[in-house]
Design a protein around this motif. Structure first.
Motif, mmCIF file in Angstrom:
data_model
loop_
_atom_site.group_PDB
_atom_site.id
_atom_site.type_symbol
_atom_site.label_atom_id
_atom_site.label_comp_id
_atom_site.label_asym_id
_atom_site.label_seq_id
_atom_site.Cartn_x
_atom_site.Cartn_y
_atom_site.Cartn_z
ATOM 1 N N SER A 11 39.528 41.497 49.053
ATOM 2 C CA SER A 11 39.034 42.856 49.297
ATOM 3 C C SER A 11 39.452 43.709 48.108
ATOM 4 O O SER A 11 40.110 43.222 47.186
ATOM 5 C CB SER A 11 39.641 43.419 50.598
ATOM 6 N N GLY A 12 39.111 44.958 48.155
ATOM 7 C CA GLY A 12 39.504 45.867 47.083
ATOM 8 C C GLY A 12 41.007 46.035 46.978
ATOM 9 O O GLY A 12 41.527 46.446 45.951
ATOM 10 N N ALA A 13 41.737 45.694 48.052
ATOM 11 C CA ALA A 13 43.189 45.838 48.058
ATOM 12 C C ALA A 13 43.918 44.562 47.652
ATOM 13 O O ALA A 13 45.139 44.562 47.539
ATOM 14 C CB ALA A 13 43.647 46.264 49.460
ATOM 15 N N THR A 14 43.183 43.470 47.407
ATOM 16 C CA THR A 14 43.817 42.205 47.053
ATOM 17 C C THR A 14 44.493 42.320 45.689
ATOM 18 O O THR A 14 43.890 42.791 44.736
ATOM 19 C CB THR A 14 42.773 41.068 47.010
ATOM 20 N N ARG A 15 45.735 41.899 45.615
ATOM 21 C CA ARG A 15 46.496 41.904 44.365
ATOM 22 C C ARG A 15 46.622 40.465 43.883
ATOM 23 O O ARG A 15 47.047 39.595 44.634
ATOM 24 C CB ARG A 15 47.901 42.471 44.575
ATOM 25 N N LEU A 16 46.245 40.223 42.633
ATOM 26 C CA LEU A 16 46.379 38.895 42.060
ATOM 27 C C LEU A 16 47.821 38.671 41.644
ATOM 28 O O LEU A 16 48.505 39.594 41.213
ATOM 29 C CB LEU A 16 45.454 38.727 40.861
ATOM 30 N N ARG A 17 48.268 37.415 41.795
ATOM 31 C CA ARG A 17 49.617 37.033 41.410
ATOM 32 C C ARG A 17 49.544 35.924 40.362
ATOM 33 O O ARG A 17 48.560 35.197 40.284
ATOM 34 C CB ARG A 17 50.391 36.510 42.618
ATOM 35 N N GLY A 64 49.690 32.511 38.930
ATOM 36 C CA GLY A 64 49.476 31.222 39.580
ATOM 37 C C GLY A 64 48.276 31.195 40.502
ATOM 38 O O GLY A 64 47.871 30.118 40.949
ATOM 39 N N ASP A 65 47.703 32.367 40.838
ATOM 40 C CA ASP A 65 46.495 32.390 41.670
ATOM 41 C C ASP A 65 45.355 31.703 40.937
ATOM 42 O O ASP A 65 45.233 31.815 39.711
ATOM 43 C CB ASP A 65 46.059 33.822 41.988
ATOM 44 N N GLU A 66 44.516 31.010 41.690
ATOM 45 C CA GLU A 66 43.280 30.458 41.153
ATOM 46 C C GLU A 66 42.165 31.383 41.610
ATOM 47 O O GLU A 66 42.079 31.714 42.791
ATOM 48 C CB GLU A 66 43.049 29.047 41.676
ATOM 49 N N VAL A 122 42.641 31.444 45.545
ATOM 50 C CA VAL A 122 43.457 30.412 46.180
ATOM 51 C C VAL A 122 44.887 30.619 45.703
ATOM 52 O O VAL A 122 45.148 30.674 44.503
ATOM 53 C CB VAL A 122 42.969 28.991 45.824
ATOM 54 N N ARG A 123 45.786 30.752 46.673
ATOM 55 C CA ARG A 123 47.206 30.979 46.376
ATOM 56 C C ARG A 123 48.027 29.956 47.148
ATOM 57 O O ARG A 123 47.937 29.898 48.374
ATOM 58 C CB ARG A 123 47.595 32.395 46.790
ATOM 59 N N GLU A 124 48.785 29.168 46.415
ATOM 60 C CA GLU A 124 49.640 28.148 47.027
ATOM 61 C C GLU A 124 48.836 27.238 47.957
ATOM 62 O O GLU A 124 49.270 26.883 49.043
ATOM 63 C CB GLU A 124 50.812 28.789 47.757
ATOM 64 N N GLY A 125 47.606 26.899 47.517
ATOM 65 C CA GLY A 125 46.760 25.978 48.267
ATOM 66 C C GLY A 125 46.005 26.589 49.429
ATOM 67 O O GLY A 125 45.294 25.884 50.148
ATOM 68 N N ARG A 126 46.121 27.882 49.622
ATOM 69 C CA ARG A 126 45.434 28.558 50.738
ATOM 70 C C ARG A 126 44.497 29.631 50.215
ATOM 71 O O ARG A 126 44.794 30.322 49.237
ATOM 72 C CB ARG A 126 46.447 29.200 51.681
ATOM 73 N N ILE A 127 43.377 29.790 50.892
ATOM 74 C CA ILE A 127 42.413 30.829 50.511
ATOM 75 C C ILE A 127 42.933 32.186 50.976
ATOM 76 O O ILE A 127 43.360 32.342 52.115
ATOM 77 C CB ILE A 127 41.025 30.535 51.123
#
Length: 53
Positions: free
Chosen positions: A22-28, A30-32, A13-18
């Motif tokens: 995937s394998g390409a997702t980068r965590l930032r 503040g991400d939950e 969840v990033r900034e209240g949105r899902i």
């Protein structure tokens, strides 16, 4: 991110949105993250803790 064979990121969840995961997702900062694991939770927490703090 090496989280082990018995673990996977189920949801981000990033900034209240899902965020689609995937394998390409980068965590930032503040991400939950919903992480499903059979590993030691302390070892996983160490992976998700900001470096240098």
């Amino acid at each position: 991110m090496a989280i082990g064979e018995d673990a996977w990121v189920s949801m981000v969840v990033r900034e209240g949105r899902i965020v689609p995961v995937s394998g390409a997702t980068r965590l930032r900062v503040g991400d939950e993250v919903l992480l499903i694991t059979g590993e030691d939770e302390n070892a996983i927490a160490d992976l998700l803790t900001a470096r240098g703090t």
